[in-house]
Design an enzyme around this catalytic site. Structure first.
Site, PDB file in Angstrom:
ATOM      1  N   ASN A 127      -4.004  26.437 -46.049  1.00  0.00           N
ATOM      2  CA  ASN A 127      -3.776  27.851 -45.743  1.00  0.00           C
ATOM      3  C   ASN A 127      -4.140  28.146 -44.293  1.00  0.00           C
ATOM      4  OD1 ASN A 127      -3.563  30.715 -45.912  1.00  0.00           O
ATOM      5  ND2 ASN A 127      -5.779  30.791 -46.199  1.00  0.00           N
ATOM      6  N   GLU A 128      -5.422  28.394 -44.090  1.00  0.00           N
ATOM      7  CA  GLU A 128      -5.856  28.780 -42.739  1.00  0.00           C
ATOM      8  C   GLU A 128      -6.855  27.744 -42.272  1.00  0.00           C
ATOM      9  OE1 GLU A 128      -7.932  32.527 -42.387  1.00  0.00           O
ATOM     10  OE2 GLU A 128      -6.142  33.479 -41.572  1.00  0.00           O
TER      11      GLU A 128
ATOM     12  N   CYS B  76      -6.822  32.642 -48.847  1.00  0.00           N
ATOM     13  CA  CYS B  76      -8.074  31.909 -49.074  1.00  0.00           C
ATOM     14  C   CYS B  76      -8.234  31.447 -50.513  1.00  0.00           C
ATOM     15  CB  CYS B  76      -9.261  32.771 -48.671  1.00  0.00           C
ATOM     16  SG  CYS B  76      -9.339  33.077 -46.914  1.00  0.00           S
TER      17      CYS B  76
ATOM     18  N   GLU C 103      -1.009  37.418 -52.351  1.00  0.00           N
ATOM     19  CA  GLU C 103      -2.273  36.743 -52.698  1.00  0.00           C
ATOM     20  C   GLU C 103      -2.973  37.581 -53.749  1.00  0.00           C
ATOM     21  OE1 GLU C 103      -5.158  36.062 -49.543  1.00  0.00           O
ATOM     22  OE2 GLU C 103      -6.355  34.809 -50.887  1.00  0.00           O
TER      23      GLU C 103
HETATM   24  O1  AHR Z   1      -5.063  38.244 -46.058  1.00  0.00           O
HETATM   25  C1  AHR Z   1      -6.417  38.128 -46.304  1.00  0.00           C
HETATM   26  C2  AHR Z   1      -6.986  36.785 -45.871  1.00  0.00           C
HETATM   27  O2  AHR Z   1      -6.889  36.669 -44.492  1.00  0.00           O
HETATM   28  C3  AHR Z   1      -6.242  35.572 -46.385  1.00  0.00           C
HETATM   29  O3  AHR Z   1      -6.657  35.208 -47.644  1.00  0.00           O
HETATM   30  C4  AHR Z   1      -6.600  34.529 -45.388  1.00  0.00           C
HETATM   31  O4  AHR Z   1      -5.600  33.560 -45.237  1.00  0.00           O
HETATM   32  C5  AHR Z   1      -6.872  35.303 -44.120  1.00  0.00           C
HETATM   33  O5  AHR Z   1      -8.102  34.985 -43.580  1.00  0.00           O
END
Ligand code: AHR
Length: 667
Positions: free
Chosen positions: A386-387, A255, A57
């Site tokens: 993603n999350e 994120c 990321e």
């Molecule tokens: O790895 C850091 C962050 O942690 C990522 O962007 C997210 O997916 C998670 O909350």
């Protein structure tokens, strides 16, 4: 007399032997001893080639200022503050000699450029300096390609380029003539060779000539990039990834996929093609944490989706792109694309599959070929969201799933189970996803080391059929999640190793796993802990990196049972173990974690095989707080140790706080 001497000599020898025996037995008092049985006939799951991967990321200056080797910060003047990163050298003669112009009507992706007006045949009286990302790492004897886009409607202008050190002394010079181009924008470049190595160099550009010259995309790239690709990636950082032989690479987030709001989500189509046409956006980690602001953090997308696919191919990893599912980060704006507006998001997913795999006569496959890769990238899976969490996620996911599966029935979809490995959100998503027969469920665990030690059995009771698990983001937190005090300590790495033996034992359920985040710049990070730390010149793997690497390089092909008193080894006396057969190399692999402060004397019994030679690598330290650093990058790293394997039963001492990997040739 001589008999008396001999007698006394014998007595002394006996006493010494007694003392030795006593010392040895005293030292093993309280030293647990166990017999671990590895049954090569009891084969378990096939281990997926994707088992251990990496998650990239653009956080902590991972891409811009990190692996993307561009040294100029704000090369196209598109940062919120147009001259951020730049300093004017000398004194403009009149107001407005250096201005930023905006041509958004004709170039909305890269609207701003710099206009310089020169007077009186200016020579060395006015210029610009770029500070780089926390300085520029410059290496002696390396070549640096300076380039720019320019437009010159008048007489020739000259640029005098200087690489300078921290004291502003020149460590490389070159010059470039900007001939008249009329109304056209043209690219020009020149090579500058560095005469010394500096961690925090700068780039100075002095202008010569008379009249107006327009400039954009002012760039400086080292020539020693990964595979020497012009405009490419930092070789040392890619090498650390390649050394892990990762089974997959998950990208681009995290994120940043979601974005603070939908306008700032990651849109892959805007990250391919000519770099001056890739529209820059603010990086959501720029201002995410008030305690770690990074106002100069933007995504230029110089590392875009084509480069990600290329990187995956280079390091032999399956590509795993994650796409926005019509939801912005739920920790931020939580903005949702209405269900009526979801089509373009779904279309992005379908088009990405065509871009990666499509025939060169298809719309997107043709573009891939034009970019230089007619062969397909063999994309097999993609993450939708993603999350993300909640019914809003499930509602959108269903639309994506149906569109993707109806066009590409064998394509695998990675589904989010939210931010945490338990709790209401997790339970809701887990139930919903399993009822949807989700291919792969992505679980995230940012927890204390004690959680990792206590959860080595997490997957022992998971359903054996149905959805597979992807441990998409995990890292033991020595303090707590998003604490600036988290360290990549030996304890965190050891606890991850213990947990990972549990993932491996359950390879029929867990098909993939990756640590997070991957990279951090020592001066530009927002989130810690991280797998690999870098500065402008160097990079080093943390103890956690070496744990990941040990698992990845020793994954084997099939799980075999390893037991202690007929039970899986998952915490008894703080021992954790897994065993695999590697059919290709004909070896048994045993991984053993001793998370206790005591040396443990184990006997290993291998059943169902004849044995040959053995090798053993051990990571060990009595100091649970020990870390690696730029000064001592291998402080905690695997060391080759001797192991005496003469037959199927052998002894193996597990040092306190150690992680050992033993490979035994078997017949
Ligand atoms: O790895 C850091 C962050 O942690 C990522 O962007 C997210 O997916 C998670 O909350």
């Amino acid at each position: 007399m001589s008999q008396l001497v001999t007698y006394r000599w014998h007595c002394l020898q006996r006493m010494l032997t007694l003392i030795l025996i006593l010392t040895i037995s005293l030292s093993s008092i309280g030293q647990p001893s166990h017999t671990l049985v590895v049954d090569a006939n009891k084969k378990g799951a096939t281990i997926q080639p994707t088992m251990w991967g990496v998650f990239f990321e653009d956080i902590n200056l991972g891409a811009d200022g990190g692996i993307y080797a561009e040294l100029v910060k704000n090369r196209s003047f598109e940062f919120t503050k147009a001259l951020m990163g730049w300093t004017i050298l000398g004194k403009p003669l009149t107001e407005g000699d250096l201005t930023i112009l905006n041509r958004s009507k004709i170039n909305s992706n890269n609207p701003r450029f710099l206009r310089v007006t020169l007077h009186n045949n200016a020579i060395g009286s006015i210029g610009l300096s770029n500070e780089g990302f926390r300085g520029m790492g410059i290496k002696k004897d390396n070549g640096y390609e300076f380039s720019l886009l320019y437009r010159n409607g008048g007489s020739d202008k000259k640029l005098n380029i200087e690489l300078v050190n921290e004291k502003n002394e020149k460590i490389g010079v070159a010059s470039l003539t900007l001939a008249s181009t009329g109304e056209e924008w043209k690219k020009q470049s020149v090579k500058v060779k560095a005469t010394s190595t500096v961690l925090k160099g700068k780039l100075n550009i002095w202008f010569e000539g008379d009249g107006i010259v327009d400039m954009d995309m002012i760039s400086l790239f080292p020539q020693d990039t990964w595979k020497n690709r012009p405009g490419g990636l930092r070789a040392d950082m890619v090498q650390l990834l390649a050394d892990m032989k990762p089974g997959f690479i998950r990208f681009p987030g995290g994120c940043i996929v979601e974005g603070f709001d939908l306008q700032h989500r990651y849109q892959w189509k805007k990250t391919i093609g000519p770099i001056d046409e890739r529209q820059l956006i603010i990086n959501r980690w720029n201002n995410e944490f008030a305690h770690r602001p990074t106002p100069d953090y933007f995504q230029t997308f110089g590392l875009g989706f084509y480069e990600y696919f290329q990187l995956a191919e280079d390091i032999g990893a399956e590509p795993l792109p994650i796409l926005n599912c019509g939801m912005a980060c739920q920790f931020n704006s939580a903005e949702l694309a209405s269900m009526d507006d979801l089509d373009p998001y779904v279309q992005d997913a379908l088009d990405l599959i065509e871009f990666a795999n499509g025939d060169i006569n298809s719309t997107w496959g043709k573009l891939r070929a034009q970019l230089g890769h007619p062969a397909p990238f063999h994309l097999k899976m993609m993450g939708v969201g993603n999350e993300n969490w909640g019914p809003q996620y499930i509602e959108r996911l269903k639309v994506f799933t149906s569109a993707i599966k109806s066009k590409y029935p064998d394509f695998k979809i990675v589904n989010s189970s939210g931010t945490d490995p338990n709790g209401d959100r997790f339970d809701y998503l887990n139930t919903e996803l399993r009822s949807m027969h989700a291919d792969i469920i992505d679980e995230h665990y940012y927890r204390k080391p004690e959680w990792f030690l206590a959860n080595a059995r997490r997957y022992d009771n998971y359903p054996r059929n149905g959805s597979k698990i992807f441990g998409g983001e995990y890292a033991a937190q020595s303090d707590h999640t998003v604490s600036v005090n988290n360290k990549n300590s030996w304890f965190t790495a050891l606890s991850e190793a213990a947990f990972m033996t549990g993932l491996e034992r359950n390879a029929d359920v867990v098909n993939m796993a990756s640590y997070a985040p991957l990279f951090a710049h020592e001066e530009g990070w927002q989130w810690t802990p991280d797998l690999i730390w870098v500065n402008n010149l160097q990079s080093y793997g943390t103890p956690n990196y070496y744990v990941q690497k040990m698992f990845s390089l020793n994954k084997g092909t099939d799980v075999v049972t390893i037991t202690l008193n007929n039970e899986v080894v998952a915490g008894q006396d703080s021992l954790y173990a897994s065993a695999q057969l590697d059919k290709k190399s004909k070896e048994l692999i045993i991984k053993l974690v001793n998370a206790s402060s005591k040396k443990q004397k184990n006997t290993i019994q291998l059943k169902g095989v004849e044995v040959g030679t053995a090798t053993m690598y051990v990571m060990q330290s009595n100091d649970l707080d020990a870390v690696n650093s730029f000064a001592s990058p291998l402080n905690i790293s695997p060391r080759l140790k001797s192991v005496d394997v003469k037959g199927p039963t052998f002894s193996l001492e597990a040092q306190p706080y150690s992680f050992s990997v033993i490979r035994v040739k078997v017949f």
